[in-house]
Design a protein around this motif. Structure first.
Motif, mmCIF file in Angstrom:
data_model
loop_
_atom_site.group_PDB
_atom_site.id
_atom_site.type_symbol
_atom_site.label_atom_id
_atom_site.label_comp_id
_atom_site.label_asym_id
_atom_site.label_seq_id
_atom_site.Cartn_x
_atom_site.Cartn_y
_atom_site.Cartn_z
ATOM 1 N N LYS A 257 0.801 -1.224 0.000
ATOM 2 C CA LYS A 257 0.000 0.000 0.000
ATOM 3 C C LYS A 257 0.839 1.282 0.000
ATOM 4 N N GLU A 279 -6.589 -1.150 3.310
ATOM 5 C CA GLU A 279 -7.089 -2.499 2.981
ATOM 6 C C GLU A 279 -8.546 -2.399 2.515
ATOM 7 N N GLN A 282 -8.642 -1.402 -0.986
ATOM 8 C CA GLN A 282 -8.480 -2.554 -1.886
ATOM 9 C C GLN A 282 -9.806 -3.303 -2.046
ATOM 10 N N GLU A 305 -6.235 -12.025 0.520
ATOM 11 C CA GLU A 305 -5.843 -10.715 1.045
ATOM 12 C C GLU A 305 -6.970 -9.684 0.937
ATOM 13 N N GLN A 308 -9.108 -8.521 3.921
ATOM 14 C CA GLN A 308 -8.555 -7.810 5.078
ATOM 15 C C GLN A 308 -9.236 -6.479 5.377
ATOM 16 N N GLY A 309 -9.822 -5.841 4.355
ATOM 17 C CA GLY A 309 -10.506 -4.575 4.595
ATOM 18 C C GLY A 309 -11.867 -4.750 5.246
#
Ligand code: ZN
Length: 482
Positions: A257, A279, A282, A305, A308-309
């Motif tokens: 990031k 995140e 994303q 991944e 994760q946000g």
């Protein structure tokens, strides 16, 4: 009675005697599960009961493997259907390409083992591999890198791409074998090749080159730029036309990031969309692409991944490669679909010294912590083969066979019937069959190296992989460092 069918059928009973090979009678029966079949071999003849053409095809794969060396078939009744609906193998054609003929050989083998999905990784930092009429710069620039790379001493330019006709041929080849092809364009990370052709799509607009090194890089797509989003959607549209299947993999892994943290457009998008972390930015970027794909009638898949946000759209499928059974278990328990492709067990580019056959075989695709409803959201298994360090087809086959067959069995056969020793015996019996298909299999003595030997082999592997060239390339100044 011993047989060598892979995957092990879920219900098999030998009834005594043999029957000459002959054309089976096919009986349609709506009560048989969509991918299931009942195969009866008796002295009177052979019959297949199934509800779909796919079920008939899988019965035929079992018949191929049931045949005795004298051409006769043992009399038996097999009632079979898969444990999981999603059974995939993934091939990375971005780092190193394979010929269409080689890919078709892998598809033949995959069909024999009842895989029903081919996930084709076609874009990464080191190359973009699809013919593009809409964006010719992709093929002129993103499809070629300055040198072979990845520690190879070969400094010649490397690259190429599959023409649309070649891709259509692969898709048709799969269709005939009841395999769905899922293309992957990895976004927003792993995009240095695309950014080399279109630098304005990144946060800073810096000029970059398609990568010649393996790894994770800071130059990624800008998640706040409308122009970047428009480009990605247009690119997905062009690729969607080639792949009639219901899924599209949009990557979503390994996206550092650093650039977003310094980018006004990214920060503006976070503010306007009320996102509380990079995140989540994303997740937002992936969601916007997923919305676009939905309009094309496709469901998005992303690596873990993107969870994760905490804001990933509910219908996006998550591929668990490195989640350590936390977010993906929560996702499945909350009703989100998940595919299991665990790094430590199913990544076939790692040596047998690290991931012996037994380790792959004994891995139960259902992680701990799932509630009953959560188990229904584990769609199935996938086994990836990445090609940074696998460029020769013989080497590629050795890495995939027999471990890919082990994943096929775990995806099809219920847990109680899985037995590593018996699987190894059956897998070895497939050597001649695979050989006739142009597929080599690693010698059996190397499938499950002893612990001490594993350490030695691992040391040799890393010494060979990370030679002086590779180490020097790591020390070179990085064009994408701050
Ligand atoms: Zn940005």
């Amino acid at each position: 009675m011993l047989h060598h069918i892979i995957p092990q059928p879920n219900d098999l009973r030998f009834t005594g005697g043999v029957c000459p090979a002959q054309r089976p009678l096919v009986i349609r029966d709506a009560a048989v599960p969509p991918e299931g079949y009942t195969l009866t071999v008796s002295k009177e003849g052979i019959s297949i009961r199934c509800s779909t053409e796919k079920g008939r095809f899988y019965a035929a794969q079992t018949l191929r493997q049931l045949r005795n060396s004298d051409g006769t078939l043992p009399c038996c009744v097999i009632s079979d259907a898969p444990r999981f609906a999603y059974r995939a193998f993934m091939l990375d054609s971005a780092r190193h390409m394979q010929t269409v003929d080689e890919i078709e050989r892998l598809i033949d083998a995959a069909a024999l083992y009842k895989f029903n999905v081919f996930h084709w990784h076609l874009s990464d930092d080191q190359g973009y591999r699809i013919e593009s009429e809409r964006f010719p710069r992709l093929n002129e620039i993103a499809s070629y890198r300055a040198m072979h790379g990845f520690g190879s001493l070969d400094r010649t330019r490397y690259g190429g791409f599959y023409t649309k006709n070649e891709i259509r041929a692969v898709v048709a080849y799969c269709e005939q074998r009841h395999i769905t092809v899922i293309p992957e364009i990895d976004l927003p990370g792993h995009t240095k090749a695309i950014l080399a052709a279109f630098p304005a799509l990144s946060c800073r607009g810096d000029r970059v080159q398609p990568e010649t090194r393996a790894g994770v890089f800071r130059e990624i797509m800008c998640a706040g730029s409308d122009e970047t989003l428009r480009f990605c959607c247009a690119l997905l549209d062009e690729v969607c036309e080639l792949f009639p299947g219901p899924y599209f993999h949009i990557g979503g892994d390994e996206a550092p990031k650093h650039r977003w943290q310094q980018c006004d457009k990214c920060k503006e998008r976070m503010a306007s969309a009320h996102l509380d972390s990079f995140e989540a930015l994303q997740g937002d970027f992936i969601n916007r692409l997923a919305t676009h794909l939905r309009q094309n009638g496709k469901r998005a898949i992303t690596w873990n991944e993107s969870l994760q946000g905490g804001n990933l759209a509910p219908d996006v499928i998550t591929a668990d490669w490195m989640d350590r059974e936390i977010l993906c278990v929560r996702r499945a328990n909350n009703g989100g679909d998940v595919i299991m492709e665990d790094f430590f067990h199913y990544y076939l580019d790692y040596p047998y010294a690290m991931t012996p056959l037994k380790k792959t075989y004994d891995f139960d695709p259902l992680p701990a912590g799932l509630c009953e409803a959560g188990k229904q959201h584990i769609l199935g298994v996938e086994t990836p083969l990445w090609t940074e360090f696998v460029e020769d087809f013989g080497h590629l086959c050795d890495m995939m066979f027999p471990r890919m067959m082990a994943v096929a069995e775990r995806g099809w056969t219920r847990e109680a019937l899985c037995d590593h020793a018996d699987f190894s015996r059956r897998a070895e019996a497939h050597r001649a069959l695979l050989d006739a298909m142009g597929i080599s299999m690693l010698p059996q003595a190397q499938w499950d190296p002893q612990p001490l030997l594993r350490l030695q082999k691992l040391a040799q592997h890393y010494k060979k992989t990370f030679n002086k060239e590779t180490i020097l390339s790591f020390l070179q100044p990085k064009d994408d460092a701050d």
